[in-house]
Design a protein around this motif. Sequence first.
Motif, PDB file in Angstrom:
ATOM      1  N   HIS A 124       3.558 -54.276  65.239  1.00  0.00           N
ATOM      2  CA  HIS A 124       3.176 -54.935  66.485  1.00  0.00           C
ATOM      3  C   HIS A 124       2.655 -53.933  67.496  1.00  0.00           C
ATOM      4  O   HIS A 124       2.445 -54.267  68.647  1.00  0.00           O
ATOM      5  CB  HIS A 124       4.371 -55.691  67.050  1.00  0.00           C
ATOM      6  N   GLY A 170      -1.508 -49.372  66.166  1.00  0.00           N
ATOM      7  CA  GLY A 170      -2.312 -49.243  64.950  1.00  0.00           C
ATOM      8  C   GLY A 170      -2.938 -50.545  64.472  1.00  0.00           C
ATOM      9  O   GLY A 170      -4.160 -50.663  64.386  1.00  0.00           O
ATOM     10  N   PRO A 171      -2.104 -51.545  64.187  1.00  0.00           N
ATOM     11  CA  PRO A 171      -2.662 -52.776  63.624  1.00  0.00           C
ATOM     12  C   PRO A 171      -3.598 -53.517  64.569  1.00  0.00           C
ATOM     13  O   PRO A 171      -4.319 -54.400  64.132  1.00  0.00           O
ATOM     14  CB  PRO A 171      -1.414 -53.622  63.333  1.00  0.00           C
ATOM     15  N   LEU A 197      -6.249 -52.676  65.614  1.00  0.00           N
ATOM     16  CA  LEU A 197      -7.653 -52.474  65.232  1.00  0.00           C
ATOM     17  C   LEU A 197      -8.168 -53.668  64.442  1.00  0.00           C
ATOM     18  O   LEU A 197      -9.366 -53.950  64.435  1.00  0.00           O
ATOM     19  CB  LEU A 197      -7.830 -51.176  64.430  1.00  0.00           C
ATOM     20  N   ASP A 198      -7.253 -54.389  63.788  1.00  0.00           N
ATOM     21  CA  ASP A 198      -7.651 -55.575  63.027  1.00  0.00           C
ATOM     22  C   ASP A 198      -8.244 -56.665  63.911  1.00  0.00           C
ATOM     23  O   ASP A 198      -8.894 -57.584  63.418  1.00  0.00           O
ATOM     24  CB  ASP A 198      -6.437 -56.154  62.285  1.00  0.00           C
ATOM     25  N   GLU A 199      -7.977 -56.580  65.217  1.00  0.00           N
ATOM     26  CA  GLU A 199      -8.476 -57.620  66.115  1.00  0.00           C
ATOM     27  C   GLU A 199      -9.962 -57.456  66.433  1.00  0.00           C
ATOM     28  O   GLU A 199     -10.583 -58.368  66.960  1.00  0.00           O
ATOM     29  CB  GLU A 199      -7.692 -57.604  67.448  1.00  0.00           C
ATOM     30  N   CYS A 200     -10.530 -56.301  66.135  1.00  0.00           N
ATOM     31  CA  CYS A 200     -11.906 -56.022  66.559  1.00  0.00           C
ATOM     32  C   CYS A 200     -12.905 -56.898  65.809  1.00  0.00           C
ATOM     33  O   CYS A 200     -12.904 -56.952  64.586  1.00  0.00           O
ATOM     34  CB  CYS A 200     -12.251 -54.546  66.327  1.00  0.00           C
ATOM     35  N   ILE A 201     -13.749 -57.612  66.573  1.00  0.00           N
ATOM     36  CA  ILE A 201     -14.809 -58.406  65.943  1.00  0.00           C
ATOM     37  C   ILE A 201     -16.179 -57.761  66.178  1.00  0.00           C
ATOM     38  O   ILE A 201     -17.205 -58.413  66.062  1.00  0.00           O
ATOM     39  CB  ILE A 201     -14.806 -59.870  66.419  1.00  0.00           C
ATOM     40  N   LYS A 202     -16.175 -56.480  66.514  1.00  0.00           N
ATOM     41  CA  LYS A 202     -17.385 -55.663  66.572  1.00  0.00           C
ATOM     42  C   LYS A 202     -18.379 -56.082  67.647  1.00  0.00           C
ATOM     43  O   LYS A 202     -19.549 -55.730  67.582  1.00  0.00           O
ATOM     44  CB  LYS A 202     -18.112 -55.677  65.212  1.00  0.00           C
ATOM     45  N   CYS A 203     -17.933 -56.824  68.663  1.00  0.00           N
ATOM     46  CA  CYS A 203     -18.881 -57.434  69.591  1.00  0.00           C
ATOM     47  C   CYS A 203     -19.576 -56.416  70.483  1.00  0.00           C
ATOM     48  O   CYS A 203     -20.607 -56.710  71.062  1.00  0.00           O
ATOM     49  CB  CYS A 203     -18.182 -58.473  70.440  1.00  0.00           C
ATOM     50  N   ASN A 204     -18.973 -55.205  70.631  1.00  0.00           N
ATOM     51  CA  ASN A 204     -19.604 -54.148  71.430  1.00  0.00           C
ATOM     52  C   ASN A 204     -19.524 -54.353  72.934  1.00  0.00           C
ATOM     53  O   ASN A 204     -20.163 -53.618  73.690  1.00  0.00           O
ATOM     54  CB  ASN A 204     -21.077 -53.950  71.037  1.00  0.00           C
ATOM     55  N   LYS A 225     -15.659 -48.623  70.916  1.00  0.00           N
ATOM     56  CA  LYS A 225     -15.574 -49.292  69.616  1.00  0.00           C
ATOM     57  C   LYS A 225     -15.695 -48.258  68.500  1.00  0.00           C
ATOM     58  O   LYS A 225     -14.935 -48.281  67.539  1.00  0.00           O
ATOM     59  CB  LYS A 225     -16.684 -50.336  69.456  1.00  0.00           C
ATOM     60  N   GLN A 258     -13.209 -48.675  65.035  1.00  0.00           N
ATOM     61  CA  GLN A 258     -14.133 -48.350  63.945  1.00  0.00           C
ATOM     62  C   GLN A 258     -13.726 -47.052  63.245  1.00  0.00           C
ATOM     63  O   GLN A 258     -13.526 -47.025  62.030  1.00  0.00           O
ATOM     64  CB  GLN A 258     -15.526 -48.217  64.550  1.00  0.00           C
ATOM     65  N   THR A 263     -10.603 -59.676  72.347  1.00  0.00           N
ATOM     66  CA  THR A 263      -9.653 -60.002  71.275  1.00  0.00           C
ATOM     67  C   THR A 263      -8.382 -59.168  71.322  1.00  0.00           C
ATOM     68  O   THR A 263      -7.519 -59.329  70.472  1.00  0.00           O
ATOM     69  CB  THR A 263     -10.311 -59.815  69.883  1.00  0.00           C
TER      70      THR A 263
END
Lengths: 426, 586
Positions: free
Chosen positions: A7, A10-11, A13-20, A39, A44, A76
């Motif tokens: 929680h 580290g984890p 980073l999984d939330e990133c949807i690369k929107c920039n 990002k 990344q 996110t």
Amino acid sequence: MHTTSWHSVGPSLDECIKCNICTSYCPVSAVTDLFPGPKYSGPQAQRFRESGQPDTPDQAVDYCSGCRVCNEVCPTGVKIAELNARARAQIAKEKGIPLRNRLLGRNELMGRIGHYAPRLANFGLHNAVSRFLAEKVMGIARQAPLPYWSTDGSFGAWFKRTQKERLHARQKVVYFHGCATMYYEPFIGKAAVAVLEHNGYEVIVPPQNCCGLPMLSNGEFAAAEGYHQRNVNSMAGLARGGYPIVGTSTSCTLTLKEEAPELLDMHSPDVTALKMGVWDIFEWLRELHEEGKLRTDFRPINLKLPYHAPCQYRAHRVGKPALEIMALIPELEIPESHARCCGIAGTYGYKTEKYQIGMDVGEELFQFVREQGDDVTMTACDSETCRWQLEHGTDLPSRHPIEVLAAAYGLYDLETRELTSQSNSM
Amino acid sequence: MKRINTEILVIGGGATGTGIAWDAALRGFAVALVERRDLTHGTTGRYHGLLHSGGRYVVKDPQSAVECIQENRTLRHTHAHCIEETGGLFVVTPEDEGDFPDLFVQGCAETGVPCNEISVAAALRREPLLNPRISRVFEVPDGSADSFLATHATAQAARQAGARILTYHAVTGLLVTGGDGDKRVVGARVMDAVSGEEIHIHAAMVINATGAWAGRITGMVGIPISVIPGKGTMVAMNHRLVNTVINRCKMPADGDIIVPVHTVAVIGTTDERVADPENLRIEPWEVQLMLDEGEKLVPGISRARVVRAWAGVRPLYQEDYTGDSRDATRKFALLDHQRGHGVAGLITITGGKWTTFRLMAEKTVDLAVDYLGERQPCRTASTQVPGAEQGHYWLGHRLHEIEEEHLQGELICECELVTRTMIENAAKRNPTVTLDDIRRDVRLGMGPCQGGFCTYRAVGILHELARQAEGAGPTEEETKEGTERDAAWEVAYLQSPRHNLSADERPARDEAGLQPNLLLRDFLQERWKGVTPILWGRQLKQERLDELIYLNLMNADHLPQTGEKSPLTDFYLYDATPNEQTEAPA
């Protein structure tokens, strides 16, 4: 290493949807190519990092100033600034920490050493020769706005000296002053005590040390852990007892509230008790006001005071409480800065290789202040290093909102930064 | 109609087929290889990426274990840059009771698989997310492998030794002489899937290395062989989670391995008999099973982000075997159809596993030598393929190279750190018919956004290349040069940003026929196929953004198109037909 909790940082980073979106808001990557953006360096690059690799995969993450604009705008919830802080810690662990960063990380120690002979220390630090040497030998930028030791004794000494004059009341509040108030700007603490007492609260100042943030920013996680644990030992009991713990340094309070537990994966009941008990002083005063308990016997302050909310407020996620409270003061005009960051970002702007980046980042803010016209004589900001940077970038004095509030109560002189006789007689 | 004469014709461009082409070419044979799609498009490019130590087979299939550890050591040398030295752990979870761990230790000793028991505390220090309730841990020399790169590097080595590698060339029939009793296969009819041209390739020996599709080739000359297509479904997690291969210490079963490969962690696999090796549809229960089983190794893993699911088909050969595909042997099968079925000139190699592909190739060429006569001895066990001099793969190498060379502004695929010149060179140096071919070359679109951003940028580059290529048709001289240049292609370095600092200066003639807009939709369809089975949570958010970009921002649905199909358009369509078995086995 500190990666064991699902929680934590580290984890995320999984939330990133690369929107920039973070990249387009980042004040640092906007002014330098040396930082590839939040990002890139955060969620990344994190997918390519692992301890014990043949070579450090990326040093560029060191150019993240930690201002957290990215965290605020991320739709996110990626903890980008914290991912970067951990990556820096990993590099520090593998490559070692330069003396300069160790020194900048220990501003409490520096403060204590200097305060025994402040005039000598001020001369020793603030002369052209030593600044030149500090730059050449250690990489501390010669123009950067280093603070001056208080020549009036430390905040702790004042608090002890005036113990008899202090208010004793049933309602109590704990004050976390932080290192800057302790050794460089005791007047901030005096103003805070005056405001709290004016509202009928007894102020407790428990033993405390540096919150550990400068060490966290410089990747010295192991040392920071010790500092935080000592603060927890000293204050968790007070937090459990229901005493609000308020601080005038937005960065110290943020560290106690969130940064230290999160970055260091410290989740003991005591750590959590402290975390839950800490408030930014204006966050708490606003709460008081909402309950109708804040005294509003303000004198008018006829002043145009450009205000910059420091970056840490973003991470506090409390809005801009200092602005809300200062808005209650009659005749005070407060143009609000929407600049992303002043550029100093704690110890970032002190480093030779980052000084100019810090100034370029801050230009947005300096420009804003200049645009307010010639009648502006001072500015306001809650964070100490930001104020020093603001003064450096605008040549105007800068004040903490608590000083402004104390002045509005008639307890404090904004020019001389001294308590008025009225407050002393309290 | 074109005619090609060669000594050995290899059918199938997977790990085994390219391995055979490499081995045979090194021994001095004239070799041609045909693959109906891109190299590794079949099973090789759809596996989990585990370089077996052999530990998985020490109890169940000791012969396979012996082969695995031998080849594990060999490939670390010959294909060094395709392998990451992750190491592997076999862990005993609370659900794995009985005497298996002791049998495992004994089996390792008997088969020569190095095995070292370490403390649970040491294992948790190494892999903090590992289930803390495990009771025993054994360390073995597992690794992870990039099967795309390894196959391309092997093909490159084969080309350098004189082999011709023809991708997008499908076998439509075998050339046969003689009648019943003295039938001989003398080559194959091949169709160029791009130009539609038919080619007859005459060869003294045809080697069928089509894996799960082997029965289709032998069926062309009336030989029935029983290769069970065993479908394995895998899911890739958004980031590594573990940096060591994690195996359950028990009899091999579904979902009992987690492999860190490149930027992802792969949980594998199911094993389902399917009727058709092209049937790659993934059932919800398969994904659920992978996550449930993964949870026993890494608690919480099922709540982490899944990036994609996919399936591959193992070729499991067993004569007269009709049982469960999991229980079929993992040993490879080398079939001499002259002895077995009275059809000369044809050998089939099938079964086995990626780790043993080189050994399979060696044994296959040994058999061919029995008929074609001795040449030079096999050298593949000691010869490095191009690129191996880079040393072992390490996770951060791209990030490191991008920073050292200041290429952050050149990124096309940001998730997997692919630069513009990497894509240009992949398109020019490696046959490119679909964007998926470039994906396999450089990992385009393999990260979290699954092509949602980079596809448009990559297609822009292909448009540029296609425009440059117009009117740049090859002269005869150029075609000859082209063949020579094929041998010098540096495909072994395709994945390295540092080795692709500048774009290839050769004219972009091969890209003349590309239809980038068609490829764009093909590729996004292909990516979508892998995301559909795991469309929840964070990947659903991602796809929603990808969808908005596709429909609104780029309006890609209304791109001009010619109405034609690529050779793979139909393959990428989402197959909604249910499998025979739609429920989890009891």
